[in-house]
Design a protein around this motif. Sequence first.
Motif, mmCIF file in Angstrom:
data_model
loop_
_atom_site.group_PDB
_atom_site.id
_atom_site.type_symbol
_atom_site.label_atom_id
_atom_site.label_comp_id
_atom_site.label_asym_id
_atom_site.label_seq_id
_atom_site.Cartn_x
_atom_site.Cartn_y
_atom_site.Cartn_z
ATOM 1 N N PHE A 61 0.830 -1.204 0.000
ATOM 2 C CA PHE A 61 0.000 0.000 0.000
ATOM 3 C C PHE A 61 0.866 1.255 0.000
ATOM 4 O O PHE A 61 0.533 2.249 -0.655
ATOM 5 C CB PHE A 61 -0.920 0.007 1.234
ATOM 6 C CG PHE A 61 -1.871 -1.154 1.305
ATOM 7 C CD1 PHE A 61 -2.384 -1.738 0.154
ATOM 8 C CD2 PHE A 61 -2.251 -1.679 2.533
ATOM 9 C CE1 PHE A 61 -3.258 -2.814 0.222
ATOM 10 C CE2 PHE A 61 -3.130 -2.748 2.613
ATOM 11 C CZ PHE A 61 -3.631 -3.321 1.464
ATOM 12 N N GLU A 62 1.980 1.231 0.744
ATOM 13 C CA GLU A 62 2.878 2.382 0.769
ATOM 14 C C GLU A 62 3.490 2.622 -0.606
ATOM 15 O O GLU A 62 3.605 3.769 -1.060
ATOM 16 C CB GLU A 62 3.964 2.173 1.810
ATOM 17 C CG GLU A 62 3.474 2.262 3.252
ATOM 18 C CD GLU A 62 4.563 1.948 4.258
ATOM 19 O OE1 GLU A 62 5.579 1.347 3.863
ATOM 20 O OE2 GLU A 62 4.399 2.302 5.436
ATOM 21 N N ALA A 65 0.945 4.191 -2.840
ATOM 22 C CA ALA A 65 0.542 5.548 -2.464
ATOM 23 C C ALA A 65 1.338 6.606 -3.221
ATOM 24 O O ALA A 65 0.863 7.731 -3.401
ATOM 25 C CB ALA A 65 0.707 5.750 -0.962
ATOM 26 N N GLN A 82 -6.022 0.948 -6.062
ATOM 27 C CA GLN A 82 -5.824 1.695 -4.826
ATOM 28 C C GLN A 82 -6.074 3.170 -5.087
ATOM 29 O O GLN A 82 -5.526 3.758 -6.012
ATOM 30 C CB GLN A 82 -4.404 1.508 -4.278
ATOM 31 C CG GLN A 82 -4.164 2.294 -2.976
ATOM 32 C CD GLN A 82 -2.900 1.880 -2.267
ATOM 33 O OE1 GLN A 82 -2.643 0.689 -2.097
ATOM 34 N NE2 GLN A 82 -2.104 2.862 -1.834
ATOM 35 N N ASN A 84 -5.726 6.978 -3.714
ATOM 36 C CA ASN A 84 -4.870 7.726 -2.793
ATOM 37 C C ASN A 84 -5.253 9.191 -2.681
ATOM 38 O O ASN A 84 -4.650 9.921 -1.893
ATOM 39 C CB ASN A 84 -3.409 7.649 -3.256
ATOM 40 C CG ASN A 84 -2.921 6.220 -3.377
ATOM 41 O OD1 ASN A 84 -3.051 5.440 -2.442
ATOM 42 N ND2 ASN A 84 -2.381 5.869 -4.540
ATOM 43 N N ILE A 362 -7.346 0.653 5.666
ATOM 44 C CA ILE A 362 -7.930 0.709 4.327
ATOM 45 C C ILE A 362 -9.441 0.544 4.429
ATOM 46 O O ILE A 362 -9.958 -0.078 5.356
ATOM 47 C CB ILE A 362 -7.356 -0.374 3.388
ATOM 48 C CG1 ILE A 362 -7.617 -1.775 3.958
ATOM 49 C CG2 ILE A 362 -5.879 -0.143 3.108
ATOM 50 C CD1 ILE A 362 -7.270 -2.902 3.007
ATOM 51 N N SER A 387 -6.833 4.120 0.531
ATOM 52 C CA SER A 387 -5.666 4.113 1.419
ATOM 53 C C SER A 387 -5.748 5.281 2.389
ATOM 54 O O SER A 387 -5.470 6.432 2.025
ATOM 55 C CB SER A 387 -4.378 4.189 0.604
ATOM 56 O OG SER A 387 -3.262 4.338 1.461
ATOM 57 N N ALA A 390 -2.400 7.160 3.035
ATOM 58 C CA ALA A 390 -2.036 8.118 1.987
ATOM 59 C C ALA A 390 -2.609 9.494 2.282
ATOM 60 O O ALA A 390 -1.971 10.522 2.019
ATOM 61 C CB ALA A 390 -2.528 7.618 0.628
#
Length: 486
Positions: A61-62, A65, A82, A84, A362, A387, A390
Amino acid sequence: MPTRLSSTESARGTPAPASARSPRSERRAPPRRRHGLRRPPTLALHRALPPLLRRDLLRLFENAAAGGSVVRLDAAGFRLLQVNDEALMREILLDKGRVYRKASLMRRLGAVTGEGLLINDGEVWKRHRRLANPALAAGSLPRYVPAMREAMAQTVARWRGGEAAAPLDLVAELSRTTLTSLLDSIFGIRGEAGMLNDRVAQVSGVIHALLDELVRQGSALAAPPLSWPTPANLRFRRRIAEVNAILDDIIAKRREDLADTDAPADLLGQWLQQRRRNPEHFSAVEMRDELMTMLIAGHHSLAIALAWALYHVALDADLQAEVSAEAATAPELPQSLEDLADLPLARGVLLEALRLYPQPPILLREAVAEHGLGGYHIRAGDQLVLSIPALHRDPAHWPQPERFDAGRFAGFNTDGMMQGHHLGFGGGPRSCIGRRFALLEGVLVLVEALRVFRLRPAAANAERVPPRFAGMLVPAAPLLVRAVPR
C-alpha cells in the motif's frame, strides 16, 4: 493542490529515489482510453511483487501511495485499484448514485461477522443502522460510563499490584481493559471473574485469530476459496461455529434473566427489550452478528489505538507531562462527549494515534457499474482500496506528517472528521457507528492512566516499533512500557 502523497515523496514522507518518481507504468505509451477516460496506471511489478511474496501488504500500500491518485495492483491476479486522492475518496464514500457497495474482498469478512454492519449493504444495512443507532447515540453514552470507569479501575489496580520493573504489554493490557468494559456495557456481564466472561474472552481471541487468517489468505498469491473443504478451511469453519454457539448461549441467557420491567443499561439488554415490544427489531441471529462486529470494532481496534497512543506518550516526556497536568486539573473523568472539551490534549493524543495508525488502514468498495473516477475508467466489479495512510500522511494537510503531534487537534470537530482530512473512523454515511463510544472511552482510559502512573519505555534507546498490517495496524513487536505510580 492534489490531496494525496506527492509522487516525489515516499509514503513515509522522505524523498523517494529518482527511479520511484516516475513509475515505469507511467513512462510507457499512453494507456488506452474508453469514452475519453484513461485506464489507471499499474504499479510496477518490481514494486508490487516483493511485498506480495513477503505478504507485506502495508509495504504494498505504501508503494502504491506514491504512484498517483488511482493505481492498479494487478499482481495478485485480479483487478484491484488503490485510491490515494482525498477528493476521490470523498466521492466514493459520499456516493449518491449507488455506484459502489462493500467490496467482495470485504464481504469475505462475513465468514466471521455474519451479516453485521461491517459488511451488509442496501436495505439490510439501512435497517440495521436504524435499529442500532439509538443505543449508540451521543445522548446514550453516559449510561455506559460506569462500565468504562470500572474496567479502568481494575486496570489501575492490576498495574499497581505488579512489580514496578515488570514491563507491560500495552496491547494485551488494554485489550483486557476494553473487553472488560465491553462485557458490561454491551453484554451486561459484570466483573472479570466467571465462566461467562472467560467464554467471551475466548470468543474475542478466536475472532482475532480468524481475522489474521483472513488477512493471511488475502495476501497470498494463491489461496483456495473459503468454501473449499481444505483442512485449514474446515478448521476455520469449526472455530466460527464455536464462536457462534457461545454468543447464541449468551444471548439466550441474557433473555432469560431479563424481566419485562427492567430498564437495562447494557446494549444487548436494550435490544432484547425492544425485540419483545417490536418483533421487527433485531432477531437473535442479527444480534449475534452485530455483537460479533462490536467485539472487533469496540474492543480490539480501540485497544490497539490506545496502545499506540500510550506508547508515544511514554516516548515523549514533555508530552506526557502536559497530558498528565491536563488530567490532574480536569474536574473528573469524562462523563459525556461534552466533557472532552476540558481534555483537548488527551483527545488529541487519541486522534493522533488514529491518524498515524488508522484502524483499519484501508476501506474497501466494489464498483457496481462502469463509470469514470478522476478521469479514469472504472469497470463494474473493480475492487477499490481507499488508502487512509495516503491521506493521513499527506503533507498538504498534515505538516511534518511522520511526527506524533497531539496539538494538531485544538478545536478539531470530531463530528466532521472527514472534512478535517481524518478518516480514523471512516467517512460518509457508513462511518463507524461506535465512534462516539470509542472517543469517550479512549480519552477516559488515557486520562486515568496518566493521572495515576508515569509511563516510560521498557528499554532505554530501544528502536521504535513499526506497524504491520493484520487487518488492523498492529505493532510488529510488543509495545512494552513500565508504569510507575505517581
